[in-house]
Design a protein around this motif. Structure first.
Motif, PDB file in Angstrom:
ATOM      1  N   MET A   1     -13.836  -1.035   6.242  1.00 20.04           N
ATOM      2  CA  MET A   1     -13.501  -0.382   5.103  1.00 20.04           C
ATOM      3  C   MET A   1     -12.077  -0.007   4.749  1.00 20.04           C
ATOM      4  SD  MET A   1     -15.631   3.119   3.961  1.00 20.04           S
ATOM      5  CE  MET A   1     -17.013   2.232   3.416  1.00 20.04           C
ATOM      6  N   ALA A   2     -11.641  -0.153   3.828  1.00 17.51           N
ATOM      7  CA  ALA A   2     -10.295   0.364   3.759  1.00 17.51           C
ATOM      8  C   ALA A   2     -10.083   1.752   2.834  1.00 17.51           C
ATOM      9  CB  ALA A   2      -9.278  -0.951   2.886  1.00 17.51           C
ATOM     10  N   ILE A   3      -8.794   2.256   3.247  1.00 19.46           N
ATOM     11  CA  ILE A   3      -8.514   3.540   2.397  1.00 19.46           C
ATOM     12  C   ILE A   3      -7.450   3.310   1.636  1.00 19.46           C
ATOM     13  CG2 ILE A   3      -7.535   5.947   2.682  1.00 19.46           C
ATOM     14  CD1 ILE A   3      -9.026   6.079   5.232  1.00 19.46           C
ATOM     15  N   LEU A   4      -7.903   3.307   0.441  1.00 15.61           N
ATOM     16  CA  LEU A   4      -6.795   2.884  -0.836  1.00 15.61           C
ATOM     17  C   LEU A   4      -6.082   4.116  -1.270  1.00 15.61           C
ATOM     18  CD1 LEU A   4      -9.472   1.210  -3.016  1.00 15.61           C
ATOM     19  CD2 LEU A   4      -7.667   0.308  -1.536  1.00 15.61           C
ATOM     20  N   SER A   5      -4.735   4.093  -1.617  1.00 15.50           N
ATOM     21  CA  SER A   5      -3.943   5.197  -1.776  1.00 15.50           C
ATOM     22  C   SER A   5      -3.732   4.950  -3.426  1.00 15.50           C
ATOM     23  CB  SER A   5      -2.539   4.955  -1.212  1.00 15.50           C
ATOM     24  OG  SER A   5      -2.732   5.195   0.264  1.00 15.50           O
ATOM     25  N   ALA A   6      -3.499   6.126  -3.872  1.00 10.55           N
ATOM     26  CA  ALA A   6      -3.287   6.215  -5.414  1.00 10.55           C
ATOM     27  C   ALA A   6      -1.637   6.055  -5.729  1.00 10.55           C
ATOM     28  CB  ALA A   6      -3.503   7.645  -5.937  1.00 10.55           C
ATOM     29  N   GLN A   7      -1.646   5.202  -6.797  1.00  4.79           N
ATOM     30  CA  GLN A   7      -0.027   4.777  -6.952  1.00  4.79           C
ATOM     31  C   GLN A   7       0.286   5.803  -8.265  1.00  4.79           C
ATOM     32  OE1 GLN A   7       0.331   0.625  -7.092  1.00  4.79           O
ATOM     33  NE2 GLN A   7      -1.819   0.412  -6.512  1.00  4.79           N
ATOM     34  N   GLN A   8       1.213   6.230  -8.484  1.00  2.66           N
ATOM     35  CA  GLN A   8       1.654   7.248  -9.594  1.00  2.66           C
ATOM     36  C   GLN A   8       2.021   6.441 -10.644  1.00  2.66           C
ATOM     37  OE1 GLN A   8       2.074  10.648  -9.548  1.00  2.66           O
ATOM     38  NE2 GLN A   8       1.300  11.091  -7.484  1.00  2.66           N
ATOM     39  N   LEU A   9       1.558   6.643 -11.928  1.00  2.00           N
ATOM     40  CA  LEU A   9       1.771   5.837 -13.182  1.00  2.00           C
ATOM     41  C   LEU A   9       2.881   6.571 -13.890  1.00  2.00           C
ATOM     42  CD1 LEU A   9       1.041   3.543 -15.055  1.00  2.00           C
ATOM     43  CD2 LEU A   9      -0.603   5.175 -16.056  1.00  2.00           C
ATOM     44  N   PRO A  10       4.143   6.359 -13.848  1.00  2.00           N
ATOM     45  CA  PRO A  10       5.342   7.330 -14.464  1.00  2.00           C
ATOM     46  C   PRO A  10       5.268   6.598 -16.035  1.00  2.00           C
ATOM     47  CG  PRO A  10       6.219   5.240 -13.408  1.00  2.00           C
ATOM     48  CD  PRO A  10       4.587   5.406 -12.915  1.00  2.00           C
ATOM     49  N   LEU A  11       5.768   7.609 -16.639  1.00  2.00           N
ATOM     50  CA  LEU A  11       5.796   7.279 -18.144  1.00  2.00           C
ATOM     51  C   LEU A  11       6.412   6.179 -18.334  1.00  2.00           C
ATOM     52  CD1 LEU A  11       6.699  11.145 -19.164  1.00  2.00           C
ATOM     53  CD2 LEU A  11       4.429   9.951 -19.099  1.00  2.00           C
ATOM     54  N   SER A  12       7.377   5.678 -17.569  1.00  2.00           N
ATOM     55  CA  SER A  12       7.862   4.271 -17.906  1.00  2.00           C
ATOM     56  C   SER A  12       7.394   3.080 -17.448  1.00  2.00           C
ATOM     57  CB  SER A  12       9.176   4.230 -17.143  1.00  2.00           C
ATOM     58  OG  SER A  12       9.161   4.408 -15.945  1.00  2.00           O
ATOM     59  N   GLY A  13       6.064   3.024 -17.031  1.00  2.00           N
ATOM     60  CA  GLY A  13       4.968   2.434 -16.868  1.00  2.00           C
ATOM     61  C   GLY A  13       5.061   1.965 -15.096  1.00  2.00           C
ATOM     62  N   LEU A  14       3.950   1.089 -14.887  1.00  2.00           N
ATOM     63  CA  LEU A  14       4.028   0.536 -13.503  1.00  2.00           C
ATOM     64  C   LEU A  14       3.588  -0.768 -13.423  1.00  2.00           C
ATOM     65  CD1 LEU A  14       3.716   1.372 -10.484  1.00  2.00           C
ATOM     66  CD2 LEU A  14       1.587   2.115 -11.166  1.00  2.00           C
ATOM     67  N   GLN A  15       3.930  -1.726 -12.644  1.00  2.00           N
ATOM     68  CA  GLN A  15       3.334  -2.908 -12.229  1.00  2.00           C
ATOM     69  C   GLN A  15       2.402  -2.490 -11.015  1.00  2.00           C
ATOM     70  OE1 GLN A  15       3.778  -6.045 -13.532  1.00  2.00           O
ATOM     71  NE2 GLN A  15       4.922  -5.669 -15.383  1.00  2.00           N
ATOM     72  N   PRO A  16       1.140  -2.018 -11.077  1.00  2.07           N
ATOM     73  CA  PRO A  16       0.435  -1.871  -9.653  1.00  2.07           C
ATOM     74  C   PRO A  16       0.356  -2.888  -8.827  1.00  2.07           C
ATOM     75  CG  PRO A  16      -0.980  -1.944 -11.625  1.00  2.07           C
ATOM     76  CD  PRO A  16       0.317  -2.162 -12.238  1.00  2.07           C
ATOM     77  N   ALA A  17       0.240  -2.411  -7.390  1.00  2.80           N
ATOM     78  CA  ALA A  17       0.026  -3.254  -6.378  1.00  2.80           C
ATOM     79  C   ALA A  17      -1.488  -3.230  -6.095  1.00  2.80           C
ATOM     80  CB  ALA A  17       0.735  -2.943  -5.303  1.00  2.80           C
ATOM     81  N   TYR A  18      -2.206  -4.437  -6.017  1.00 11.16           N
ATOM     82  CA  TYR A  18      -3.672  -4.718  -5.900  1.00 11.16           C
ATOM     83  C   TYR A  18      -3.858  -4.926  -4.523  1.00 11.16           C
ATOM     84  CZ  TYR A  18      -3.962  -4.079 -10.971  1.00 11.16           C
ATOM     85  OH  TYR A  18      -3.980  -3.502 -12.122  1.00 11.16           O
ATOM     86  N   ALA A  19      -4.951  -4.548  -3.872  1.00 12.94           N
ATOM     87  CA  ALA A  19      -5.503  -5.090  -2.401  1.00 12.94           C
ATOM     88  C   ALA A  19      -6.807  -5.553  -2.834  1.00 12.94           C
ATOM     89  CB  ALA A  19      -5.845  -3.585  -1.860  1.00 12.94           C
ATOM     90  N   ASN A  20      -7.004  -6.582  -1.683  1.00 14.39           N
ATOM     91  CA  ASN A  20      -8.251  -7.328  -1.985  1.00 14.39           C
ATOM     92  C   ASN A  20      -9.378  -6.205  -1.801  1.00 14.39           C
ATOM     93  OD1 ASN A  20      -6.904  -9.917  -2.554  1.00 14.39           O
ATOM     94  ND2 ASN A  20      -6.894  -9.962  -0.203  1.00 14.39           N
ATOM     95  N   ALA A  21     -10.580  -6.176  -2.397  1.00 16.41           N
ATOM     96  CA  ALA A  21     -11.682  -5.433  -1.992  1.00 16.41           C
ATOM     97  C   ALA A  21     -12.437  -5.800  -0.765  1.00 16.41           C
ATOM     98  CB  ALA A  21     -12.865  -5.525  -3.223  1.00 16.41           C
ATOM     99  N   ALA A  22     -12.452  -4.735   0.026  1.00 15.53           N
ATOM    100  CA  ALA A  22     -13.040  -4.878   1.361  1.00 15.53           C
ATOM    101  C   ALA A  22     -14.455  -5.219   1.348  1.00 15.53           C
ATOM    102  CB  ALA A  22     -12.874  -3.703   2.449  1.00 15.53           C
ATOM    103  N   SER A  23     -15.000  -6.105   2.272  1.00 14.57           N
ATOM    104  CA  SER A  23     -16.460  -6.412   2.443  1.00 14.57           C
ATOM    105  C   SER A  23     -17.207  -5.311   2.644  1.00 14.57           C
ATOM    106  CB  SER A  23     -16.651  -7.691   3.354  1.00 14.57           C
ATOM    107  OG  SER A  23     -16.186  -7.412   4.520  1.00 14.57           O
ATOM    108  N   GLY A  24     -16.690  -4.548   3.729  1.00 13.58           N
ATOM    109  CA  GLY A  24     -17.370  -3.313   4.045  1.00 13.58           C
ATOM    110  C   GLY A  24     -17.244  -2.191   3.103  1.00 13.58           C
ATOM    111  N   GLY A  25     -16.541  -2.524   1.942  1.00 15.59           N
ATOM    112  CA  GLY A  25     -16.387  -1.185   1.035  1.00 15.59           C
ATOM    113  C   GLY A  25     -14.810  -0.454   1.115  1.00 15.59           C
ATOM    114  N   ASP A  26     -14.484   0.367   0.330  1.00 15.24           N
ATOM    115  CA  ASP A  26     -13.246   0.926   0.101  1.00 15.24           C
ATOM    116  C   ASP A  26     -13.540   2.463  -0.149  1.00 15.24           C
ATOM    117  OD1 ASP A  26     -11.278  -1.411   0.663  1.00 15.24           O
ATOM    118  OD2 ASP A  26     -11.862  -1.620  -1.639  1.00 15.24           O
ATOM    119  N   GLN A  27     -12.559   3.285   0.347  1.00 13.41           N
ATOM    120  CA  GLN A  27     -12.460   4.813   0.066  1.00 13.41           C
ATOM    121  C   GLN A  27     -11.208   5.096  -0.619  1.00 13.41           C
ATOM    122  OE1 GLN A  27     -12.601   7.125   3.853  1.00 13.41           O
ATOM    123  NE2 GLN A  27     -14.645   6.235   4.275  1.00 13.41           N
TER     124      GLN A  27
END
Length: 108
Positions: A1-27
């Motif tokens: 199980m992976a712990i995901l962190s929030a990425q701040q979405l600034p007013l200027s926009g964001l190219q988010p970083a994506y993680a592979n979904a964990a087979s045991g689930g995520d938090q």
């Protein structure tokens, strides 16, 4: 199980970083301006389930489920109702994780 962190979405926009979904689930963190973005690059639909740990009276509240179509994506609000009192985070599971990527976004 992976712990995901929030990425701040600034007013200027964001190219988010994506993680592979964990087979045991995520938090993931929960809150009014948080959303889980799920991308399904597979040829088969996938179901994302977010556990709802609360009860109304003595009855359990149903878990939230979202079907992500093949080659599709979805945004799922991470409201406080999904906050597990033990971990302080939402518990997220997937019907399968092949070609599924996720990101938690915090809106301004």
């Amino acid at each position: 199980m992976a712990i995901l962190s929030a990425q701040q979405l600034p007013l200027s926009g964001l190219q988010p970083a994506y993680a592979n979904a964990a087979s045991g689930g995520d938090q993931a963190p929960t809150g009014e301006k948080l959303a889980l973005h799920v991308r399904n690059g597979d040829a088969a639909a996938k179901t994302v389930t977010i556990t709802t740990p609360g009860t109304v009276g003595d009855l359990a509240v149903a878990d939230a489920q979202q079907v992500i179509p093949a080659s599709g994506n979805a945004f799922i609000p991470l409201k406080g109702v999904f906050r597990d009192p033990m971990t302080g985070r939402a518990a997220i599971t997937y019907s399968a994780v092949t070609s599924v990527t996720v990101a938690v976004l915090q809106l301004p």
